[in-house]
Write an enzyme that holds these catalytic residues in place. Structure first.
Site, PDB file in Angstrom:
ATOM      1  N   LYS A 167     -36.153 -37.841  25.428  1.00  0.00           N
ATOM      2  CA  LYS A 167     -36.162 -37.922  23.957  1.00  0.00           C
ATOM      3  C   LYS A 167     -36.970 -39.127  23.477  1.00  0.00           C
ATOM      4  O   LYS A 167     -37.558 -39.108  22.402  1.00  0.00           O
ATOM      5  CB  LYS A 167     -34.733 -38.012  23.425  1.00  0.00           C
ATOM      6  CG  LYS A 167     -33.949 -36.736  23.677  1.00  0.00           C
ATOM      7  CD  LYS A 167     -33.201 -36.273  22.448  1.00  0.00           C
ATOM      8  CE  LYS A 167     -32.691 -34.851  22.592  1.00  0.00           C
ATOM      9  NZ  LYS A 167     -31.653 -34.713  23.622  1.00  0.00           N
ATOM     10  N   ARG A 168     -37.011 -40.164  24.279  1.00  0.00           N
ATOM     11  CA  ARG A 168     -37.752 -41.372  23.887  1.00  0.00           C
ATOM     12  C   ARG A 168     -39.238 -41.092  23.683  1.00  0.00           C
ATOM     13  O   ARG A 168     -39.930 -41.789  22.984  1.00  0.00           O
ATOM     14  CB  ARG A 168     -37.597 -42.457  24.965  1.00  0.00           C
ATOM     15  CG  ARG A 168     -36.514 -43.462  24.672  1.00  0.00           C
ATOM     16  CD  ARG A 168     -36.336 -44.365  25.847  1.00  0.00           C
ATOM     17  NE  ARG A 168     -36.006 -43.568  27.040  1.00  0.00           N
ATOM     18  CZ  ARG A 168     -36.474 -43.792  28.246  1.00  0.00           C
ATOM     19  NH1 ARG A 168     -37.293 -44.778  28.470  1.00  0.00           N
ATOM     20  NH2 ARG A 168     -36.125 -43.037  29.264  1.00  0.00           N
TER      21      ARG A 168
END
Ligand code: GLU
Length: 495
Positions: free
Chosen positions: A259-260
């Protein structure tokens, strides 16, 4: 192209867990399965694996289904489509799983485990402190049936564990070749929290068997599940399907995509103006490459039909695949260029209406001309609104923007007057890029290109960057051109 693999009528499936939004990794898995079905004349099945009751949500299921449809990865059998092997949502299939759970428990292949979370945690910590990997020690394997009955009667909470055979598990992965796991290192897995709460590794085996799945193609993150599943197939006396594990998707730093990284949800790409066909084209390169030769085989911009023609499982790579956003942007631009103007219009409108309102589509011929001018240049549909605004309303801009280098206001005013004169004398029918060039360019050569063309372009667009002045004038026409030049003139006299 020759396909060494002999795959006939495969039955493949995409089996997402609706515990999050449809993400890029899942979309890639769906694509590869879809392609195998298309390429080798098989069936593509959609099954929803929602046994994780707490984390599964219908909004995620909807997002996955919408995403698949948007990408054009339609399935032949499964959710919404039906078929002979349903139900295709695992939460509707609990009776079947319960039947097989009893079967493996009754056969002594699985057992009740009453160890509490606290006990297990203590054992986990203990293993950790010795620098060892935790593996369930089989404590409840040896409970006598009287002890089990007593505990059940006392309503002691339990889970069901599968007795993992202490042997080697070997399978021939379609992508990775021969893969081996040592069963004795795996330990006895929990296959159900109770008879009505079976877990993934169990349900996946029952369903893949009952749905007659021939090839299980999924992400490499599942490879350690494969021996656990093979052990269950063997316990149930069923042949296991052929497995193929797609390489991990990596970010630019070669770390697992997370997700980063930024956008990982398919829907986000859709909202950000990527075309489904471009995303498909991009996803296929996350693990596959065409044969390097000339002609179609060397092309990178591929339609779905070309992909199906060229795809072969032999060319799926083992090494991690790096997600390169610049490549996606480039591919998207290329796919936009290839669209028919009507298709481009259809897609573009949904990005323009939220910004300019419904009126933007009132004059379709006008809109088409604006779009035709930008189709070659735009990378993402979401960039369009920022590029074409001045065709619908001239933005307010500072008068100084009209000035080319050190031009004085007086010189600017002279040039604008000259342009007004030139255009006033030109008939509307001659307001074409070509004719306009014919009358403006000789003046531009005399007075300096920048001195004449820069203020003209700014007056027409109100922007630092825009399309060229002749192209703009051809589209907006004579009266709007004159109106905009008058506005420029006013800005000069006011400023
Ligand atoms: N439900 C699993 C997932 O979403 C599917 C794994 C598999 O394909 O077996 O990761």
């Amino acid at each position: 192209m020759t396909n060494k693999l002999q795959i006939n009528n495969p039955r493949v499936r995409f089996a997402p867990s609706p515990t999050g939004y449809f993400h890029i990794g899942s979309a890639r898995t769906a694509l590869f399965n879809w392609l195998v079905a298309k390429k080798y004349g098989g069936q593509f099945i959609l099954r929803i694996e929602d046994t994780d009751v707490e984390r599964s949500k219908s909004e995620f299921e909807k997002d996955i289904i919408d995403g698949l449809k948007w990408l054009g990865l339609f399935w032949n059998e499964g959710l919404e489509m039906g078929g002979q092997h349903g139900p295709y949502r695992q939460s509707e299939n609990l009776n079947i799983y319960e039947k097989y759970l009893h079967q493996v428990v009754d056969a002594g292949q699985a057992y009740y485990c009453f160890c509490s979370e606290e006990e297990l945690e203590a054992k986990r910590q203990d293993a950790l402190s010795r620098g060892e990997m935790f593996r369930y020690d089989g404590h409840c394997r040896s409970l006598s049936s009287e002890e089990v009955q007593k505990k059940l009667k006392n309503k002691e909470p339990f889970v069901i564990r599968f007795k993992m055979p202490e042997k080697k598990f070997v399978f021939n992965d379609l992508i990775r070749g021969k893969v081996e796991f040592d069963g004795s290192l795996i330990g006895d897995q929990v296959i159900a929290k109770n008879f009505r709460l079976p877990l993934y590794n169990f349900t996946v085996v029952i369903d893949d068997h009952n749905m007659q799945i021939t090839h299980v193609i999924r992400g490499e993150d599942h490879i350690s599940n494969t021996p656990k599943q093979i052990a269950l197939y063997e316990a149930l006396g069923w042949p296991f399907p052929i497995f193929g594990h797609l390489p991990l998707i990596l970010d630019e730093n070669r770390a697992k995509l997370s997700k980063r990284f930024g956008a990982v949800a398919v829907n986000e790409y859709r909202r950000n103006g990527y075309l489904a066909e471009a995303l498909i084209n991009f996803l296929i390169f996350l693990g596959w490459h065409p044969e390097e030769k000339t002609g179609e085989g060397a092309k990178e911009v591929l339609t779905k039909e070309e992909l199906i023609r060229q795809f072969s499982l032999e060319r799926v790579q083992k090494a991690g695949a790096v997600f390169n956003v610049e490549k996606l942007d480039w591919l998207n631009g290329e796919h936009i260029k290839k669209m028919s103007l009507d298709d481009f219009l259809e897609q573009a409108v949904s990005f323009l209406i939220p910004v300019f309102g419904e009126k933007v589509a009132d004059n379709i011929d006008y809109l088409k001309k604006v779009l035709a001018l930008h189709q070659e240049r735009v990378k993402k549909l979401s960039d369009l609104a920022g590029l074409v605004g001045y065709f619908f309303a001239l933005p307010d801009y500072p008068g100084e923007l009209l000035s080319w280098r050190e031009m004085t206001k007086a010189d600017l005013a002279i040039n604008i007057d000259l342009l007004i004169n030139l255009f006033s004398n030109l008939e509307e029918a001659n307001f074409t890029k070509k004719q306009l060039e014919v009358i403006v360019m000789p003046e531009a050569e005399k007075r300096g290109r920048g001195q004449l063309l820069w203020p003209l372009r700014v007056a027409l667009s109100g922007a630092k960057n825009s399309a060229g002045p002749f192209e703009i004038m051809e589209i907006i026409g004579k009266s709007e051109t004159l109106k905009r030049l008058e506005i420029a003139k006013k800005k000069l006299s006011n400023g």
